[in-house]
Motif scaffolding. Structure first.
Motif, mmCIF file in Angstrom:
data_model
loop_
_atom_site.group_PDB
_atom_site.id
_atom_site.type_symbol
_atom_site.label_atom_id
_atom_site.label_comp_id
_atom_site.label_asym_id
_atom_site.label_seq_id
_atom_site.Cartn_x
_atom_site.Cartn_y
_atom_site.Cartn_z
ATOM 1 N N ASN A 52 0.845 -1.208 0.000
ATOM 2 C CA ASN A 52 0.000 0.000 0.000
ATOM 3 C C ASN A 52 0.874 1.249 0.000
ATOM 4 O O ASN A 52 0.673 2.209 0.757
ATOM 5 C CB ASN A 52 -0.961 0.018 1.193
ATOM 6 C CG ASN A 52 -1.953 1.168 1.061
ATOM 7 O OD1 ASN A 52 -2.350 1.533 -0.053
ATOM 8 N ND2 ASN A 52 -2.316 1.769 2.189
ATOM 9 N N HIS A 53 1.876 1.220 -0.846
ATOM 10 C CA HIS A 53 2.787 2.360 -0.996
ATOM 11 C C HIS A 53 3.164 2.409 -2.467
ATOM 12 O O HIS A 53 3.654 1.413 -3.008
ATOM 13 C CB HIS A 53 4.034 2.183 -0.112
ATOM 14 C CG HIS A 53 4.782 3.460 0.070
ATOM 15 N ND1 HIS A 53 4.290 4.496 0.827
ATOM 16 C CD2 HIS A 53 5.969 3.875 -0.428
ATOM 17 C CE1 HIS A 53 5.164 5.490 0.794
ATOM 18 N NE2 HIS A 53 6.187 5.145 0.046
ATOM 19 N N HIS A 54 2.870 3.507 -3.138
ATOM 20 C CA HIS A 54 2.870 3.533 -4.597
ATOM 21 C C HIS A 54 3.865 4.519 -5.175
ATOM 22 O O HIS A 54 3.916 5.677 -4.734
ATOM 23 C CB HIS A 54 1.457 3.846 -5.080
ATOM 24 C CG HIS A 54 0.444 2.867 -4.588
ATOM 25 N ND1 HIS A 54 -0.132 2.960 -3.320
ATOM 26 C CD2 HIS A 54 -0.060 1.747 -5.155
ATOM 27 C CE1 HIS A 54 -0.976 1.938 -3.169
ATOM 28 N NE2 HIS A 54 -0.937 1.184 -4.249
ATOM 29 N N THR A 69 8.153 8.732 -2.860
ATOM 30 C CA THR A 69 8.017 9.666 -1.756
ATOM 31 C C THR A 69 6.770 9.255 -0.973
ATOM 32 O O THR A 69 5.921 8.503 -1.510
ATOM 33 C CB THR A 69 7.903 11.128 -2.243
ATOM 34 O OG1 THR A 69 8.025 12.017 -1.133
ATOM 35 C CG2 THR A 69 6.578 11.378 -2.942
ATOM 36 N N THR A 70 6.656 9.710 0.268
ATOM 37 C CA THR A 70 5.469 9.385 1.064
ATOM 38 C C THR A 70 4.576 10.608 1.113
ATOM 39 O O THR A 70 4.840 11.565 1.846
ATOM 40 C CB THR A 70 5.866 8.933 2.476
ATOM 41 O OG1 THR A 70 6.757 7.808 2.374
ATOM 42 C CG2 THR A 70 4.628 8.523 3.280
ATOM 43 N N HIS A 71 3.518 10.577 0.312
ATOM 44 C CA HIS A 71 2.650 11.762 0.167
ATOM 45 C C HIS A 71 2.017 12.135 1.509
ATOM 46 O O HIS A 71 1.947 13.298 1.874
ATOM 47 C CB HIS A 71 1.569 11.482 -0.882
ATOM 48 C CG HIS A 71 2.126 11.079 -2.204
ATOM 49 N ND1 HIS A 71 2.865 11.933 -2.996
ATOM 50 C CD2 HIS A 71 2.108 9.884 -2.861
ATOM 51 C CE1 HIS A 71 3.235 11.299 -4.096
ATOM 52 N NE2 HIS A 71 2.807 10.054 -4.041
ATOM 53 N N ASP A 72 1.602 11.113 2.281
ATOM 54 C CA ASP A 72 0.924 11.377 3.561
ATOM 55 C C ASP A 72 1.831 12.129 4.533
ATOM 56 O O ASP A 72 1.347 12.790 5.444
ATOM 57 C CB ASP A 72 0.486 10.051 4.213
ATOM 58 C CG ASP A 72 -0.579 9.332 3.385
ATOM 59 O OD1 ASP A 72 -0.794 8.138 3.627
ATOM 60 O OD2 ASP A 72 -1.168 9.971 2.481
HETATM 61 C C1 H2B Z 1 -5.223 5.436 1.980
HETATM 62 C C2 H2B Z 1 -3.895 4.869 1.543
HETATM 63 O O1 H2B Z 1 -3.346 4.079 2.590
HETATM 64 C C3 H2B Z 1 -2.901 5.989 1.280
HETATM 65 O O2 H2B Z 1 -3.434 6.876 0.325
HETATM 66 C C4 H2B Z 1 -1.544 5.460 0.787
HETATM 67 C C5 H2B Z 1 -1.584 4.868 -0.591
HETATM 68 N N1 H2B Z 1 -0.286 4.837 -1.236
HETATM 69 C C6 H2B Z 1 0.668 5.758 -0.937
HETATM 70 N N2 H2B Z 1 1.790 5.864 -1.671
HETATM 71 C C7 H2B Z 1 2.710 6.809 -1.411
HETATM 72 N N3 H2B Z 1 3.826 6.899 -2.166
HETATM 73 N N4 H2B Z 1 2.523 7.683 -0.428
HETATM 74 C C8 H2B Z 1 1.446 7.683 0.367
HETATM 75 O O3 H2B Z 1 1.327 8.519 1.278
HETATM 76 C C9 H2B Z 1 0.444 6.665 0.141
HETATM 77 N N5 H2B Z 1 -0.636 6.556 0.896
#
Ligand code: H2B
Length: 93
Positions: A52-54, A69-72
């Motif tokens: 769950n990391h894209h 990168t980690t968008h969150d």
């Molecule tokens: C709701 C879901 O867990 C989030 O949107 C995940 C999905 N994949 C993600 N991928 C990346 N690269 N950064 C994130 O912050 C992220 N958040």
């Protein structure tokens, strides 16, 4: 959650070909055939879904650039390095 510059530099040293670009870590993978790159993308996508990391992916001719990168968190976190190591273990036969 965001790693320090020092932590990022330390982990990058263990990842050949990866480099930091602002708030991402990135690497371009090169292939001998276009479809090898596409098969690589499929496996990257499966790993991304599992974690769950894209990544952001740029698909070129016989080349795929992976950018993490980690968008969150608004920056580079351990999740980025975990996925990078998973991607390093993908081998296209
Ligand atoms: C709701 C879901 O867990 C989030 O949107 C995940 C999905 N994949 C993600 N991928 C990346 N690269 N950064 C994130 O912050 C992220 N958040």
């Amino acid at each position: 959650m965001k790693l320090t510059d020092q932590e990022i530099a330390e982990q990058l040293r263990q990842l050949p070909g990866w480099r930091r670009e602002k708030d991402t870590i990135t690497k371009t993978f090169r292939f001998s055939a276009y479809m090898d790159g596409i098969r690589f993308v499929q496996q990257v996508a499966e790993a991304a879904e599992t974690l769950n990391h894209h990544p952001d992916l740029t698909i070129g001719y016989c080349a795929v650039t992976v950018s993490l990168t980690t968008h969150d968190s608004g920056g580079i976190t351990q999740k980025d390095f975990t996925l990078a190591r998973q991607i390093e273990s993908i081998h296209i036969l």
